[in-house]
Design a protein around this motif. Structure first.
Motif, PDB file in Angstrom:
ATOM      1  N   CYS A  39       2.786   8.406  -4.449  1.00  0.00           N
ATOM      2  CA  CYS A  39       3.776   7.333  -4.454  1.00  0.00           C
ATOM      3  C   CYS A  39       3.102   6.027  -4.087  1.00  0.00           C
ATOM      4  N   GLY A  40       3.245   5.027  -4.937  1.00  0.00           N
ATOM      5  CA  GLY A  40       2.702   3.720  -4.653  1.00  0.00           C
ATOM      6  C   GLY A  40       3.489   3.013  -3.561  1.00  0.00           C
ATOM      7  N   VAL A  41       2.826   2.049  -2.941  1.00  0.00           N
ATOM      8  CA  VAL A  41       3.433   1.257  -1.870  1.00  0.00           C
ATOM      9  C   VAL A  41       3.557  -0.180  -2.363  1.00  0.00           C
ATOM     10  N   CYS A  42       4.786  -0.638  -2.514  1.00  0.00           N
ATOM     11  CA  CYS A  42       5.071  -1.959  -3.070  1.00  0.00           C
ATOM     12  C   CYS A  42       5.506  -2.902  -1.957  1.00  0.00           C
ATOM     13  N   HIS A  43       5.277  -4.212  -2.156  1.00  0.00           N
ATOM     14  CA  HIS A  43       5.768  -5.199  -1.186  1.00  0.00           C
ATOM     15  C   HIS A  43       7.283  -5.089  -1.007  1.00  0.00           C
ATOM     16  N   SER A  44       7.993  -4.678  -2.056  1.00  0.00           N
ATOM     17  CA  SER A  44       9.442  -4.513  -1.932  1.00  0.00           C
ATOM     18  C   SER A  44       9.784  -3.448  -0.887  1.00  0.00           C
ATOM     19  N   ASP A  45       8.947  -2.408  -0.796  1.00  0.00           N
ATOM     20  CA  ASP A  45       9.174  -1.377   0.222  1.00  0.00           C
ATOM     21  C   ASP A  45       9.165  -1.992   1.615  1.00  0.00           C
ATOM     22  N   LEU A  46       8.168  -2.823   1.842  1.00  0.00           N
ATOM     23  CA  LEU A  46       8.023  -3.487   3.137  1.00  0.00           C
ATOM     24  C   LEU A  46       9.230  -4.381   3.431  1.00  0.00           C
ATOM     25  N   HIS A  47       9.612  -5.194   2.444  1.00  0.00           N
ATOM     26  CA  HIS A  47      10.751  -6.096   2.644  1.00  0.00           C
ATOM     27  C   HIS A  47      12.025  -5.304   2.936  1.00  0.00           C
ATOM     28  N   PHE A  48      12.203  -4.205   2.216  1.00  0.00           N
ATOM     29  CA  PHE A  48      13.409  -3.409   2.385  1.00  0.00           C
ATOM     30  C   PHE A  48      13.406  -2.719   3.744  1.00  0.00           C
ATOM     31  N   ALA A  49      12.258  -2.147   4.124  1.00  0.00           N
ATOM     32  CA  ALA A  49      12.170  -1.452   5.405  1.00  0.00           C
ATOM     33  C   ALA A  49      12.475  -2.389   6.569  1.00  0.00           C
ATOM     34  N   ILE A 183      -0.952 -16.565 -12.676  1.00  0.00           N
ATOM     35  CA  ILE A 183      -0.958 -17.261 -11.395  1.00  0.00           C
ATOM     36  C   ILE A 183      -0.858 -16.231 -10.276  1.00  0.00           C
ATOM     37  N   GLY A 184      -1.907 -16.144  -9.462  1.00  0.00           N
ATOM     38  CA  GLY A 184      -1.927 -15.206  -8.354  1.00  0.00           C
ATOM     39  C   GLY A 184      -2.721 -13.957  -8.682  1.00  0.00           C
ATOM     40  N   MET A 185      -3.448 -13.445  -7.679  1.00  0.00           N
ATOM     41  CA  MET A 185      -4.360 -12.329  -7.914  1.00  0.00           C
ATOM     42  C   MET A 185      -4.064 -11.183  -6.956  1.00  0.00           C
ATOM     43  N   GLY A 186      -2.812 -10.768  -6.906  1.00  0.00           N
ATOM     44  CA  GLY A 186      -2.443  -9.609  -6.106  1.00  0.00           C
ATOM     45  C   GLY A 186      -2.179  -8.408  -7.002  1.00  0.00           C
ATOM     46  N   GLY A 187      -1.272  -7.527  -6.530  1.00  0.00           N
ATOM     47  CA  GLY A 187      -0.959  -6.333  -7.303  1.00  0.00           C
ATOM     48  C   GLY A 187      -0.428  -6.646  -8.691  1.00  0.00           C
ATOM     49  N   ARG A 332      -1.498  -4.274   6.870  1.00  0.00           N
ATOM     50  CA  ARG A 332      -2.566  -4.777   6.006  1.00  0.00           C
ATOM     51  C   ARG A 332      -1.990  -5.518   4.794  1.00  0.00           C
ATOM     52  N   MET A 333      -0.869  -5.051   4.266  1.00  0.00           N
ATOM     53  CA  MET A 333      -0.229  -5.754   3.150  1.00  0.00           C
ATOM     54  C   MET A 333       0.170  -7.165   3.550  1.00  0.00           C
ATOM     55  N   ILE A 334       0.701  -7.300   4.750  1.00  0.00           N
ATOM     56  CA  ILE A 334       1.112  -8.618   5.239  1.00  0.00           C
ATOM     57  C   ILE A 334      -0.080  -9.567   5.285  1.00  0.00           C
ATOM     58  N   LYS A 335      -1.233  -9.030   5.625  1.00  0.00           N
ATOM     59  CA  LYS A 335      -2.457  -9.832   5.715  1.00  0.00           C
ATOM     60  C   LYS A 335      -3.155 -10.000   4.361  1.00  0.00           C
TER      61      LYS A 335
END
Length: 354
Positions: A39-49, A183-187, A332-335
Protein backbone atom coordinates in the motif's frame (compact mmCIF):
# COMPACT_ATOMS: atom_id res chain seq x y z
CA UNK A 1 -20.45 -12.57 7.86
CA UNK A 2 -18.11 -9.63 8.48
CA UNK A 3 -14.44 -10.55 8.76
CA UNK A 4 -11.96 -9.14 11.25
CA UNK A 5 -9.17 -7.17 9.60
CA UNK A 6 -5.98 -5.89 11.15
CA UNK A 7 -4.30 -2.63 10.27
CA UNK A 8 -2.97 0.70 11.49
CA UNK A 9 -5.37 3.53 12.24
CA UNK A 10 -5.42 7.14 13.31
CA UNK A 11 -7.54 7.49 16.46
CA UNK A 12 -7.27 11.27 16.77
CA UNK A 13 -5.58 14.18 15.03
CA UNK A 14 -2.82 14.51 17.62
CA UNK A 15 -1.87 10.88 18.24
CA UNK A 16 0.35 8.57 16.15
CA UNK A 17 -1.15 5.77 14.10
CA UNK A 18 -1.32 2.47 15.97
CA UNK A 19 -2.42 -1.15 15.56
CA UNK A 20 -6.15 -1.56 15.05
CA UNK A 21 -8.51 -4.51 14.59
CA UNK A 22 -11.84 -3.86 12.92
CA UNK A 23 -14.65 -5.56 10.99
CA UNK A 24 -14.75 -5.40 7.23
CA UNK A 25 -18.27 -5.19 5.87
CA UNK A 26 -20.20 -8.19 4.59
CA UNK A 27 -19.23 -9.36 1.12
CA UNK A 28 -21.83 -8.73 -1.60
CA UNK A 29 -22.45 -10.57 -4.90
CA UNK A 30 -20.38 -8.06 -6.91
CA UNK A 31 -17.50 -7.95 -4.43
CA UNK A 32 -13.86 -8.97 -4.70
CA UNK A 33 -12.04 -9.94 -1.50
CA UNK A 34 -8.36 -9.03 -1.52
CA UNK A 35 -5.36 -9.83 0.64
CA UNK A 36 -3.26 -6.66 0.57
CA UNK A 37 0.39 -7.04 -0.43
CA UNK A 38 1.48 -3.41 -0.73
CA UNK A 39 0.00 0.00 0.00
CA UNK A 40 1.40 3.35 -1.02
CA UNK A 41 1.55 6.28 1.38
CA UNK A 42 0.06 9.48 -0.02
CA UNK A 43 0.14 13.03 1.38
CA UNK A 44 -3.66 12.77 1.48
CA UNK A 45 -3.29 9.98 4.05
CA UNK A 46 -1.32 12.31 6.28
CA UNK A 47 -3.78 15.18 5.88
CA UNK A 48 -6.71 12.89 6.61
CA UNK A 49 -5.08 11.24 9.62
CA UNK A 50 -4.40 14.67 11.13
CA UNK A 51 -7.80 16.10 10.14
CA UNK A 52 -6.19 18.93 8.17
CA UNK A 53 -9.31 19.16 6.02
CA UNK A 54 -11.79 19.07 8.93
CA UNK A 55 -13.68 16.02 7.62
CA UNK A 56 -12.13 13.04 9.43
CA UNK A 57 -14.17 10.61 11.51
CA UNK A 58 -12.05 8.47 13.83
CA UNK A 59 -10.78 5.83 13.93
CA UNK A 60 -9.68 5.82 10.30
CA UNK A 61 -7.39 3.41 8.45
CA UNK A 62 -5.71 5.39 5.61
CA UNK A 63 -4.35 4.05 2.33
CA UNK A 64 -5.68 4.28 -1.24
CA UNK A 65 -2.84 2.88 -3.33
CA UNK A 66 -3.52 -0.81 -2.83
CA UNK A 67 -2.07 -3.87 -4.56
CA UNK A 68 -3.18 -7.33 -3.49
CA UNK A 69 -4.21 -10.87 -4.38
CA UNK A 70 -7.83 -11.94 -4.88
CA UNK A 71 -8.94 -14.48 -2.28
CA UNK A 72 -12.67 -14.72 -3.07
CA UNK A 73 -15.21 -13.35 -5.52
CA UNK A 74 -18.96 -12.86 -5.34
CA UNK A 75 -21.46 -14.70 -7.52
CA UNK A 76 -21.87 -11.72 -9.88
CA UNK A 77 -18.14 -11.14 -10.44
CA UNK A 78 -16.91 -11.87 -13.97
CA UNK A 79 -13.71 -9.86 -14.44
CA UNK A 80 -11.56 -11.23 -11.60
CA UNK A 81 -10.85 -14.66 -10.15
CA UNK A 82 -9.13 -16.07 -7.09
CA UNK A 83 -5.37 -15.67 -7.37
CA UNK A 84 -5.45 -12.57 -9.61
CA UNK A 85 -3.19 -9.65 -8.68
CA UNK A 86 -5.29 -6.50 -8.61
CA UNK A 87 -5.30 -2.90 -7.51
CA UNK A 88 -7.64 -0.52 -5.68
CA UNK A 89 -7.21 3.23 -5.88
CA UNK A 90 -8.92 6.27 -4.40
CA UNK A 91 -12.53 5.16 -4.96
CA UNK A 92 -14.55 2.12 -3.95
CA UNK A 93 -17.99 3.20 -5.15
CA UNK A 94 -20.11 5.86 -6.83
CA UNK A 95 -23.78 6.27 -7.71
CA UNK A 96 -23.16 4.29 -10.95
CA UNK A 97 -26.09 5.87 -12.79
CA UNK A 98 -25.33 9.58 -13.36
CA UNK A 99 -23.91 10.99 -16.59
CA UNK A 100 -20.34 11.02 -15.24
CA UNK A 101 -20.50 7.41 -14.05
CA UNK A 102 -22.02 6.30 -17.34
CA UNK A 103 -19.07 7.95 -19.09
CA UNK A 104 -16.58 6.04 -16.93
CA UNK A 105 -15.72 9.21 -15.02
CA UNK A 106 -16.68 7.99 -11.57
CA UNK A 107 -14.34 10.53 -9.97
CA UNK A 108 -16.79 13.22 -11.08
CA UNK A 109 -19.90 11.32 -9.92
CA UNK A 110 -22.71 13.86 -9.58
CA UNK A 111 -23.61 12.39 -6.20
CA UNK A 112 -19.97 12.22 -5.07
CA UNK A 113 -17.78 9.12 -5.16
CA UNK A 114 -17.17 6.93 -2.13
CA UNK A 115 -13.58 7.27 -0.96
CA UNK A 116 -11.51 4.21 -0.16
CA UNK A 117 -11.35 5.40 3.43
CA UNK A 118 -13.29 7.89 5.49
CA UNK A 119 -16.58 7.72 3.54
CA UNK A 120 -19.94 6.24 4.52
CA UNK A 121 -20.65 3.06 2.57
CA UNK A 122 -23.57 3.72 0.19
CA UNK A 123 -25.38 0.51 1.21
CA UNK A 124 -24.94 0.03 4.95
CA UNK A 125 -23.57 3.38 6.13
CA UNK A 126 -20.43 1.92 7.71
CA UNK A 127 -17.25 3.95 7.41
CA UNK A 128 -14.88 2.79 4.69
CA UNK A 129 -11.39 1.84 5.85
CA UNK A 130 -8.32 1.85 3.63
CA UNK A 131 -5.26 -0.10 2.70
CA UNK A 132 -3.03 0.10 5.78
CA UNK A 133 -4.51 -3.30 6.56
CA UNK A 134 -4.26 -6.97 5.70
CA UNK A 135 -7.43 -7.30 3.62
CA UNK A 136 -10.18 -5.34 1.92
CA UNK A 137 -13.51 -6.02 0.18
CA UNK A 138 -14.33 -3.90 -2.89
CA UNK A 139 -16.95 -3.94 -5.64
CA UNK A 140 -15.61 -5.41 -8.89
CA UNK A 141 -16.22 -2.16 -10.77
CA UNK A 142 -13.61 -0.43 -8.62
CA UNK A 143 -10.93 -3.13 -8.85
CA UNK A 144 -8.32 -2.99 -11.62
CA UNK A 145 -6.08 -5.69 -13.06
CA UNK A 146 -2.33 -5.41 -12.52
CA UNK A 147 -0.68 -6.01 -15.92
CA UNK A 148 1.68 -8.92 -16.28
CA UNK A 149 5.30 -7.96 -15.70
CA UNK A 150 4.62 -4.71 -13.85
CA UNK A 151 6.63 -4.21 -10.65
CA UNK A 152 3.98 -4.49 -7.96
CA UNK A 153 5.76 -2.44 -5.30
CA UNK A 154 6.30 0.59 -7.51
CA UNK A 155 2.93 0.14 -9.22
CA UNK A 156 0.97 0.90 -6.04
CA UNK A 157 1.39 4.71 -6.30
CA UNK A 158 0.29 4.60 -9.94
CA UNK A 159 -3.22 4.20 -8.52
CA UNK A 160 -3.04 7.78 -7.23
CA UNK A 161 0.06 9.73 -8.32
CA UNK A 162 0.11 7.96 -11.68
CA UNK A 163 -3.51 8.41 -12.63
CA UNK A 164 -3.60 11.99 -11.28
CA UNK A 165 -0.92 13.04 -13.76
CA UNK A 166 -1.89 10.71 -16.63
CA UNK A 167 -5.55 11.76 -16.78
CA UNK A 168 -5.04 15.46 -17.63
CA UNK A 169 -2.23 14.72 -20.09
CA UNK A 170 -4.57 12.42 -21.97
CA UNK A 171 -7.68 14.58 -21.62
CA UNK A 172 -6.02 17.72 -22.98
CA UNK A 173 -4.41 15.82 -25.84
CA UNK A 174 -0.69 15.98 -25.14
CA UNK A 175 1.16 14.48 -28.08
CA UNK A 176 4.59 14.43 -29.75
CA UNK A 177 5.81 17.94 -30.50
CA UNK A 178 4.05 19.57 -27.58
CA UNK A 179 6.05 21.40 -24.94
CA UNK A 180 4.96 20.52 -21.40
CA UNK A 181 6.11 22.23 -18.23
CA UNK A 182 5.87 20.24 -14.99
CA UNK A 183 5.82 22.38 -11.86
CA UNK A 184 7.18 20.68 -8.75
CA UNK A 185 9.32 17.58 -8.30
CA UNK A 186 7.55 15.45 -5.71
CA UNK A 187 5.49 12.28 -6.02
CA UNK A 188 3.16 13.79 -8.62
CA UNK A 189 5.83 15.83 -10.38
CA UNK A 190 8.26 13.01 -11.05
CA UNK A 191 5.41 10.92 -12.48
CA UNK A 192 4.31 13.88 -14.61
CA UNK A 193 7.79 14.10 -16.12
CA UNK A 194 7.91 10.38 -16.92
CA UNK A 195 4.42 10.24 -18.37
CA UNK A 196 4.69 13.43 -20.45
CA UNK A 197 7.92 12.06 -21.95
CA UNK A 198 6.15 8.80 -22.78
CA UNK A 199 3.43 10.85 -24.53
CA UNK A 200 6.20 12.20 -26.75
CA UNK A 201 6.33 15.72 -25.37
CA UNK A 202 9.37 17.91 -24.78
CA UNK A 203 9.37 18.23 -21.00
CA UNK A 204 10.70 21.02 -18.79
CA UNK A 205 10.69 20.77 -15.01
CA UNK A 206 10.14 23.95 -13.00
CA UNK A 207 11.64 23.82 -9.53
CA UNK A 208 12.79 26.24 -6.85
CA UNK A 209 15.76 24.04 -5.99
CA UNK A 210 19.09 23.93 -7.82
CA UNK A 211 19.72 20.56 -6.16
CA UNK A 212 16.94 18.96 -8.23
CA UNK A 213 18.38 19.78 -11.65
CA UNK A 214 20.31 16.57 -12.17
CA UNK A 215 17.61 14.48 -10.56
CA UNK A 216 15.01 15.95 -12.92
CA UNK A 217 17.13 15.10 -15.93
CA UNK A 218 17.60 11.57 -14.60
CA UNK A 219 13.81 11.27 -14.47
CA UNK A 220 13.66 12.25 -18.13
CA UNK A 221 13.23 16.04 -18.18
CA UNK A 222 14.71 17.65 -21.28
CA UNK A 223 15.20 20.98 -19.53
CA UNK A 224 15.05 22.42 -16.02
CA UNK A 225 14.08 25.98 -15.09
CA UNK A 226 14.78 27.42 -11.65
CA UNK A 227 11.52 29.21 -11.02
CA UNK A 228 13.05 31.77 -8.62
CA UNK A 229 15.46 32.95 -11.33
CA UNK A 230 13.74 35.84 -13.11
CA UNK A 231 16.05 35.64 -16.12
CA UNK A 232 15.36 31.94 -16.63
CA UNK A 233 11.61 32.51 -16.32
CA UNK A 234 11.73 35.43 -18.76
CA UNK A 235 13.56 33.24 -21.28
CA UNK A 236 10.57 30.87 -21.61
CA UNK A 237 7.74 33.38 -21.94
CA UNK A 238 5.13 32.20 -24.45
CA UNK A 239 6.91 28.88 -24.90
CA UNK A 240 4.68 26.07 -23.56
CA UNK A 241 1.54 24.30 -24.69
CA UNK A 242 0.75 22.91 -21.23
CA UNK A 243 1.70 23.40 -17.61
CA UNK A 244 1.09 20.49 -15.25
CA UNK A 245 1.06 22.13 -11.82
CA UNK A 246 1.64 19.58 -9.05
CA UNK A 247 2.40 21.99 -6.19
CA UNK A 248 0.02 21.31 -3.26
CA UNK A 249 0.41 24.66 -1.47
CA UNK A 250 -0.46 28.21 -2.44
CA UNK A 251 1.93 29.70 -4.98
CA UNK A 252 1.98 32.40 -7.64
CA UNK A 253 0.84 30.85 -10.91
CA UNK A 254 1.01 34.08 -12.95
CA UNK A 255 4.62 33.58 -14.10
CA UNK A 256 3.69 30.12 -15.36
CA UNK A 257 0.65 31.48 -17.21
CA UNK A 258 2.98 33.92 -18.94
CA UNK A 259 5.18 31.01 -20.00
CA UNK A 260 2.26 29.48 -21.94
CA UNK A 261 1.64 30.03 -25.65
CA UNK A 262 -1.69 31.38 -26.82
CA UNK A 263 -4.32 28.69 -26.19
CA UNK A 264 -1.99 27.17 -23.61
CA UNK A 265 -3.49 25.26 -20.68
CA UNK A 266 -2.37 25.46 -17.04
CA UNK A 267 -3.64 22.36 -15.19
CA UNK A 268 -3.87 22.28 -11.40
CA UNK A 269 -3.63 18.79 -9.90
CA UNK A 270 -2.17 19.55 -6.47
CA UNK A 271 -3.71 22.74 -5.08
CA UNK A 272 -7.03 22.47 -3.20
CA UNK A 273 -6.84 25.86 -1.49
CA UNK A 274 -7.78 29.25 -2.98
CA UNK A 275 -5.26 30.54 -5.50
CA UNK A 276 -3.12 33.21 -3.84
CA UNK A 277 -1.91 35.61 -5.14
CA UNK A 278 -4.81 36.23 -7.48
CA UNK A 279 -4.70 35.24 -11.13
CA UNK A 280 -4.27 38.04 -13.65
CA UNK A 281 -7.31 38.03 -15.90
CA UNK A 282 -5.25 39.68 -18.60
CA UNK A 283 -2.83 36.75 -18.70
CA UNK A 284 -5.77 34.56 -19.66
CA UNK A 285 -7.79 36.90 -21.87
CA UNK A 286 -5.06 38.32 -24.10
CA UNK A 287 -3.71 34.90 -25.08
CA UNK A 288 -6.90 32.80 -24.75
CA UNK A 289 -5.15 30.73 -22.12
CA UNK A 290 -7.04 28.23 -19.98
CA UNK A 291 -6.71 27.63 -16.25
CA UNK A 292 -8.00 24.13 -15.54
CA UNK A 293 -8.16 21.53 -12.80
CA UNK A 294 -8.11 17.76 -12.83
CA UNK A 295 -8.81 15.10 -10.23
CA UNK A 296 -7.80 11.42 -10.48
CA UNK A 297 -9.27 9.32 -13.29
CA UNK A 298 -12.26 7.05 -13.75
CA UNK A 299 -12.00 3.29 -13.60
CA UNK A 300 -11.42 2.68 -17.34
CA UNK A 301 -8.66 5.28 -17.34
CA UNK A 302 -7.09 3.84 -14.17
CA UNK A 303 -6.76 0.49 -15.92
CA UNK A 304 -5.40 2.33 -18.92
CA UNK A 305 -2.61 4.06 -17.00
CA UNK A 306 -1.46 0.74 -15.52
CA UNK A 307 -1.34 -0.83 -18.97
CA UNK A 308 0.41 2.24 -20.38
CA UNK A 309 3.06 2.17 -17.66
CA UNK A 310 3.64 -1.54 -18.12
CA UNK A 311 4.03 -1.06 -21.88
CA UNK A 312 6.48 1.84 -21.49
CA UNK A 313 8.29 0.43 -18.45
CA UNK A 314 7.31 3.41 -16.31
CA UNK A 315 7.49 3.00 -12.55
CA UNK A 316 7.13 5.25 -9.54
CA UNK A 317 10.30 5.74 -7.50
CA UNK A 318 9.52 4.20 -4.11
CA UNK A 319 11.04 3.50 -0.72
CA UNK A 320 9.71 0.37 0.98
CA UNK A 321 8.85 0.63 4.66
CA UNK A 322 7.71 -1.51 7.56
CA UNK A 323 4.16 -0.69 8.72
CA UNK A 324 5.60 -0.09 12.18
CA UNK A 325 7.54 2.86 10.74
CA UNK A 326 4.50 4.65 9.36
CA UNK A 327 4.65 7.52 11.87
CA UNK A 328 8.31 8.13 11.05
CA UNK A 329 7.36 8.08 7.36
CA UNK A 330 4.74 10.77 8.00
CA UNK A 331 7.33 12.98 9.69
CA UNK A 332 9.72 12.48 6.80
CA UNK A 333 6.95 13.35 4.32
CA UNK A 334 6.40 16.65 6.10
CA UNK A 335 10.10 17.40 5.66
CA UNK A 336 10.08 16.32 2.01
CA UNK A 337 12.47 13.50 2.85
CA UNK A 338 11.24 10.86 0.41
CA UNK A 339 11.93 10.13 -3.26
CA UNK A 340 9.16 9.94 -4.15
CA UNK A 341 6.65 7.64 -2.48
CA UNK A 342 6.71 5.39 0.55
CA UNK A 343 5.16 1.97 0.02
CA UNK A 344 4.26 -0.30 2.93
CA UNK A 345 5.18 -3.97 2.68
CA UNK A 346 2.10 -5.53 4.27
CA UNK A 347 4.04 -8.66 5.20
CA UNK A 348 5.37 -6.53 8.06
CA UNK A 349 1.84 -6.23 9.44
CA UNK A 350 1.86 -9.98 10.07
CA UNK A 351 5.20 -9.59 11.83
CA UNK A 352 3.72 -6.81 13.98
CA UNK A 353 0.88 -9.10 15.02
CA UNK A 354 3.19 -12.01 15.83
Amino acid sequence: MPTVAKGYAAHSADKPLSSFSFERRDSRPDDVSIDILYCGVCHSDLHFARDDWGMTTYPVVPGHEIVGRVTAVGSDVSQHKVGDIVGVGCMVDSCRHCAACNDGLEQYCLEGFTMTYGSPDRHDGTLTQGGYSDAIVVSERFVVRMPEGIDLKSAAPLLCAGITTYSPLKHYGVKPGHKVGVIGMGGLGHMGVKLAKAFGAEVTLFTRSESKVEEAKRQGADHVIISTDEAQMASVEGNFDFMLDTVPVQHDINPYLTALKYDGVHILVGLLEPIDPAVSGGALIFKRRVLAGSLIGGMPETQEVLDFCAKHNITCDVEMIDIRDINTAYERMIKGDVKYRFVIDMATLKEDAA
